[in-house]
Design a protein around this motif. Structure first.
Motif, PDB file in Angstrom:
ATOM      1  N   LEU A  50       0.819  -1.205   0.000  1.00 25.63           N
ATOM      2  CA  LEU A  50       0.000   0.000   0.000  1.00 25.63           C
ATOM      3  C   LEU A  50       0.856   1.259   0.000  1.00 25.63           C
ATOM      4  CD1 LEU A  50      -2.768  -1.114   2.519  1.00 25.63           C
ATOM      5  CD2 LEU A  50      -2.919  -1.023   0.022  1.00 25.63           C
ATOM      6  N   ARG A  53       2.168   1.671  -3.539  1.00 23.45           N
ATOM      7  CA  ARG A  53       1.107   2.163  -4.419  1.00 23.45           C
ATOM      8  C   ARG A  53       0.852   3.649  -4.180  1.00 23.45           C
ATOM      9  NH1 ARG A  53      -3.563  -2.646  -4.557  1.00 23.45           N
ATOM     10  NH2 ARG A  53      -2.383  -4.093  -5.892  1.00 23.45           N
ATOM     11  N   LEU A 105      -9.634  -5.565  -0.695  1.00 22.83           N
ATOM     12  CA  LEU A 105      -9.049  -4.650  -1.681  1.00 22.83           C
ATOM     13  C   LEU A 105     -10.138  -3.996  -2.518  1.00 22.83           C
ATOM     14  CD1 LEU A 105      -6.056  -6.875  -2.863  1.00 22.83           C
ATOM     15  CD2 LEU A 105      -5.857  -4.705  -1.622  1.00 22.83           C
ATOM     16  N   HIS A 110      -9.013  -0.668  -4.252  1.00 23.77           N
ATOM     17  CA  HIS A 110      -7.763  -1.080  -4.872  1.00 23.77           C
ATOM     18  C   HIS A 110      -8.023  -2.163  -5.922  1.00 23.77           C
ATOM     19  CE1 HIS A 110      -5.235   1.079  -1.972  1.00 23.77           C
ATOM     20  NE2 HIS A 110      -6.046   0.634  -1.020  1.00 23.77           N
ATOM     21  N   ASP A 111      -7.001  -2.440  -6.724  1.00 29.01           N
ATOM     22  CA  ASP A 111      -7.075  -3.563  -7.654  1.00 29.01           C
ATOM     23  C   ASP A 111      -7.376  -4.818  -6.848  1.00 29.01           C
ATOM     24  OD1 ASP A 111      -6.713  -5.552  -9.508  1.00 29.01           O
ATOM     25  OD2 ASP A 111      -4.592  -5.161  -9.857  1.00 29.01           O
TER      26      ASP A 111
END
Length: 331
Positions: A50, A53, A105, A110-111
Motif C-alpha cells: 500500500l 502504491r 481490496l 484497490h485492484d
C-alpha cells in the motif's frame, strides 16, 4: 539556528535516513509482493504494498496458497499452478485468505486481484512465478513472511514450519529478476512454533556480515498504510473467525500500540502473548543472500511436490549432528 541561512541545508544522507529496501525498490516499475508461506502471509506484505502504491509504484499481490484452489474452474487458470483470485472466485467460505484479501481490496478501492500459486514443489512453483513475472512485466519481487521461519538456515534448535517458506525462497532464488528481497514481519510471534529468537538475531547478524541484511524499519502507526492494514486484518478476522490469523492479529495490535498479553482471537486462548513494538517492524534481507545461507536449500531444487520438500528438509535435519542450542535473549 543562528548563522544558518535558508536554502543552505544539506540533503539527508540516504544511507542513514532511507531504508535500503526503499532505495532498491525506488527504480522498480512493477513490484510483485508475494506471501511466502501460504495462508495469511500475503497480509504481511500489505503495508509495504500500500505504501508503494501510494508512492505511485505499480504493485501486484500474490500468495503461495494452501487454500482449496481446485474449486476454481479450470478455464480461468492462467496456466498450471497459477490462478487469479477475485472477490467472486468460488472457494471454501471458512478459509480462503486470497479471496478474503481480494474482497477487502475491492471494498477499499484497490485492484482486487490476488494471484495464487498452487501448493507444489520448487520446480513447478518457479515456472509459475516466471510465467506471472513475464506476463506482468515485473522487475522486483518481494517475498513476505508473517513471522521469522524464512530466516532459519536449518541448524537451529527449532526451525518452525519452513516447508512453504523455503519452497518460495528456492523458487524465486532461481529467477533472473533485477531486484529480489525478503521481508519478515512479526518478530517474536513464532515462539509457539519452536523458534528461538536469539537465533533469528544471530542469523541476521550473519547476513549483515555477508552484506545481505538490508536493515529494519517500523510501520509508521499514523500512516495510511498502517490504518489500512489494521482494517484489512480486522476484516479478515471477521470474515473467517475460526481461522483468524494469529500472526497478523498480533502485528496489527502492535501497530496500534498495544502491549503485553493482548488477544485478538479466541485461537490464542490459554497462551500468554507478548505483543510489543518489535512485532510491527519489517526485517529485510536480500533474497539471494538469504538463499545462500539456508544449508539445505540446494536439496529442494528438484522437488515437484510438497511431500518431496518436507522429506528433503527432514533428511537434512536428521543429518545434522548437533543443532545450535536454545538461548534466551539476555534482556
Amino acid at each position: 539556528m543562528a548563522g544558518r541561512r535558508r536554502g543552505r541545508y544539506r540533503p539527508l544522507v540516504p544511507g542513514i535516513f532511507e531504508p535500503e529496501l526503499s532505495r532498491r525498490l525506488r527504480g522498480a516499475t512493477h513490484v510483485l509482493i508475494a506471501g511466502a508461506g501460504g495462508g495469511f502471509d500475503v497480509y504481511a506484505g500489505l503495508p509495504l504494498a500500500l505504501a508503494l502504491r501510494e508512492a505511485g509504484t505499480r504493485v501486484t499481490l500474490a500468495s503461495f496458497a494452501v487454500s482449496e484452489l481446485d474449486r476454481i474452474p479450470a478455464h480461468t487458470w492462467l496456466r498450471s499452478g497459477l490462478v487469479a483470485v477475485g472477490p467472486d472466485s468460488p472457494g471454501n467460505d471458512r478459509y480462503f485468505p486470497e479471496r478474503t484479501l481480494a474482497r477487502w481490496l475491492d471494498r477499499a478501492g484497490h485492484d482486487p486481484v490476488v494471484y495464487a500459486f498452487a501448493r507444489t514443489g520448487v520446480r513447478p512453483l518457479r515456472a509459475a512465478y516466471r510465467a506471472l513475472i513475464e506476463r506482468l512485466g515485473v522487475d522486483a519481487v518481494v517475498l513476505a513472511d508473517g513471522g521469522t521461519d524464512i530466516l532459519m538456515r536449518g541448524d537451529e534448535a527449532g526451525i518452525g514450519t519452513p516447508e512453504e517458506d523455503m519452497t518460495s525462497l528456492a523458487a524465486v532464488a532461481g529467477l533472473d529478476v533485477p531486484v529480489k528481497a525478503v521481508v519478515s514481519l512479526g518478530f517474536g510471534i513464532d515462539s509457539h512454533h519452536g523458534i528461538c529468537h536469539a537465533h533469528v538475531l544471530e542469523n541476521l547478524a550473519s547476513l549483515q556480515r555477508a552484506g545481505a541484511y538490508l536493515g529494519g524499519f517500523s510501520i509508521p502507526p499514523s500512516s495510511a498504510a498502517a490504518r489500512a492494514y489494521v482494517d484489512a486484518v480486522a476484516h479478515a478476522n471477521a470474515s473467517t473467525p475460526l481461522h483468524a490469523s494469529i500472526v497478523n492479529g498480533q502485528v496489527a495490535a502492535a501497530v496500534r500500540g498495544d502491549f503485553g498479553d493482548v488477544h485478538v482471537t479466541s485461537r490464542t486462548d490459554g497462551t500468554e502473548l507478548f505483543v510489543n513494538p518489535l512485532m510491527a517492524m519489517y526485517f529485510t534481507v536480500d533474497l539471494d543472500g538469504l538463499a545462500s545461507h539456508v544449508h539445505y536449500l540446494p536439496s529442494l531444487e528438484r522437488t515437484r511436490t510438497p511431500m518431496e520438500v518436507a522429506l528433503a528438509i527432514e533428511e537434512y535435519r536428521d543429518s545434522v549432528p548437533t543443532t545450535r542450542p536454545r538461548r534466551p535473549l539476555p534482556q
